[in-house]
Design an enzyme around this catalytic site. Structure first.
Site, short mmCIF file in Angstrom:
data_model
loop_
_atom_site.label_atom_id
_atom_site.label_comp_id
_atom_site.label_asym_id
_atom_site.label_seq_id
_atom_site.Cartn_x
_atom_site.Cartn_y
_atom_site.Cartn_z
N GLY A 88 0.87 -1.18 0.00
CA GLY A 88 0.00 0.00 0.00
C GLY A 88 0.90 1.22 0.00
N SER A 120 5.67 -5.49 -1.52
CA SER A 120 5.64 -4.08 -1.92
C SER A 120 6.08 -3.19 -0.74
CB SER A 120 4.25 -3.74 -2.45
OG SER A 120 4.26 -2.51 -3.15
N ALA A 121 5.24 -2.35 -0.19
CA ALA A 121 5.63 -1.52 0.96
C ALA A 121 6.16 -2.37 2.11
CB ALA A 121 4.44 -0.69 1.44
N HIS A 157 8.16 -3.49 -7.55
CA HIS A 157 7.45 -3.13 -8.80
C HIS A 157 8.44 -2.52 -9.81
CE1 HIS A 157 3.31 -3.35 -7.00
NE2 HIS A 157 3.88 -2.85 -5.92
N GLU A 192 8.05 -7.13 -10.97
CA GLU A 192 6.80 -7.78 -10.54
C GLU A 192 6.83 -9.28 -10.84
OE1 GLU A 192 3.57 -5.49 -12.22
OE2 GLU A 192 3.70 -4.05 -10.57
#
Lengths: 233, 233
Positions: A88, A120-121, A157, A192
């Site tokens: 997020g 991700s985060a 990403h 990704e």
């Protein structure tokens, strides 16, 4: 240390958290309960985030308990069998984790051998700082310092090109700025569909796409699954 | 106040600073000297940045003097006939401007009527905060607070879509996160090739592409050149 640092939850066109689940399941081994940190979620509630992750993890018989439900999130971390930090907004995630003292608590647990999963985060905050996030700085954390379980920075990403006709900086240009300002640090551009797995003192890339390596004074280059990544440790 | 807030220096495939120069020239009127802030430049020297901008401005008979040459950059700002802040990395720009006390100095000058020109990061720092930048947080500024000459936030290089097959957040998703966390603030998505001109109490959009408006509780919508933008003031 046992880390599974995933570039992205979901590949374009696929169901949520579909591609990394077999690896997450294997990584957790006999552990069937994770403590989840949902603070990167912004446009939906923490409860919704927990439910969404729980729905996928349930397919593998894994229970998800989110720290937002507890009055003492640090204690939940301390008592966790495994820790999972979702993606997020990295700034919002870091701010809340700093406010609740979770960064230090998680580092202590990681060092004690508790498995850590992030995407991700959630992968970004496992690095020394959040300085290689792609996210918008929508809120201001106490500092850019993060968990620091690894010595290098992840750019999740990672992608090669801008949309055609767009003149903004490419991801590579942004990371070249980072290494210019931070010459001692390695950055890995994690495309990704890929993840990094650390266990038994060994770091490996999992995924069919190569990972791009950046360091000041070295021309960026690619490594692929199976290559020796010990230089990052 | 006299502001020219430009989305991007250069459109894809065009020479550096080519498209906005006629507008910059017109905006400056009889002023033929600008004080330039080069601190967003990272992978090239401030002197190179100054020279690059000077080369283009010279075609219009405008002299460019960069603050990095002075032992007292604040004084250069105080004595400037016009101020120009170039693009690059917003975090590095803000950090250095904060260290040198330039944010306050520039706000004072803007309020006194000195023309201000910014592109990309230079437009971002004219807003209340840098919270709607697209840049990577490669260094940590004292805070996210910026000049605050306008009340709204600009997202420069605004673009609609991700490259095909990429699953990272779209720009719109990032801005929706911002307005969720900052519900009182308008954000304008300023597409490449466009700029905002403020003068005589009036704000106008210049450019052939519409601008996208975001505010918590309102569905994002488009405005075009000629539309009334007084709601942003």
């Amino acid at each position: 240390m046992k880390l599974l640092l995933i570039s992205n939850s979901t590949n374009a066109g696929e169901p949520y958290l579909k591609y990394p689940m077999p690896r997450i399941d294997e990584f957790l081994g006999s552990v069937r309960e994770v403590v989840f940190v949902p603070y990167a979620g912004i446009t939906f509630s923490y409860a919704e985030y927990e439910a969404k992750v729980q729905a996928r993890f349930a397919e593998y018989g894994i229970k998800v308990r989110s720290v937002h439900r507890s009055k003492d999130p640090r204690r939940m971390i301390r008592e966790a069998q495994a820790i999972c930090v979702g993606g997020g907004n990295t700034f919002a995630l870091t701010k809340k984790m700093q406010e609740q003292g979770l960064l230090k608590a998680i580092l202590g647990k990681i060092k004690a051998g508790t498995p850590y999963i992030g995407w991700s985060a959630g992968s970004n905050v496992c690095c020394p700082t959040i300085c290689t996030t792609n996210d918008m700085p929508i809120v201001e954390p106490e500092s850019f310092k993060a968990i620091g379980a690894v010595k290098f920075q992840i750019n999740p990403h990672y992608l090669d090109a801008n949309p055609e006709g767009h003149a903004g900086e490419t991801r590579e240009q942004r990371i070249l700025e980072y290494i210019t300002a931070n010459p001692r640090r390695y950055v890995v551009g994690l495309r990704e569909g890929c993840m990094l797995h650390y266990e038994n003192g060994k770091l490996e890339l999992i995924g069919s796409r190569p990972m791009r390596i950046f360091k000041k004074g070295i021309a960026p280059y690619e490594v692929k699954a199976g290559d020796d990544l010990s230089f990052l440790l």
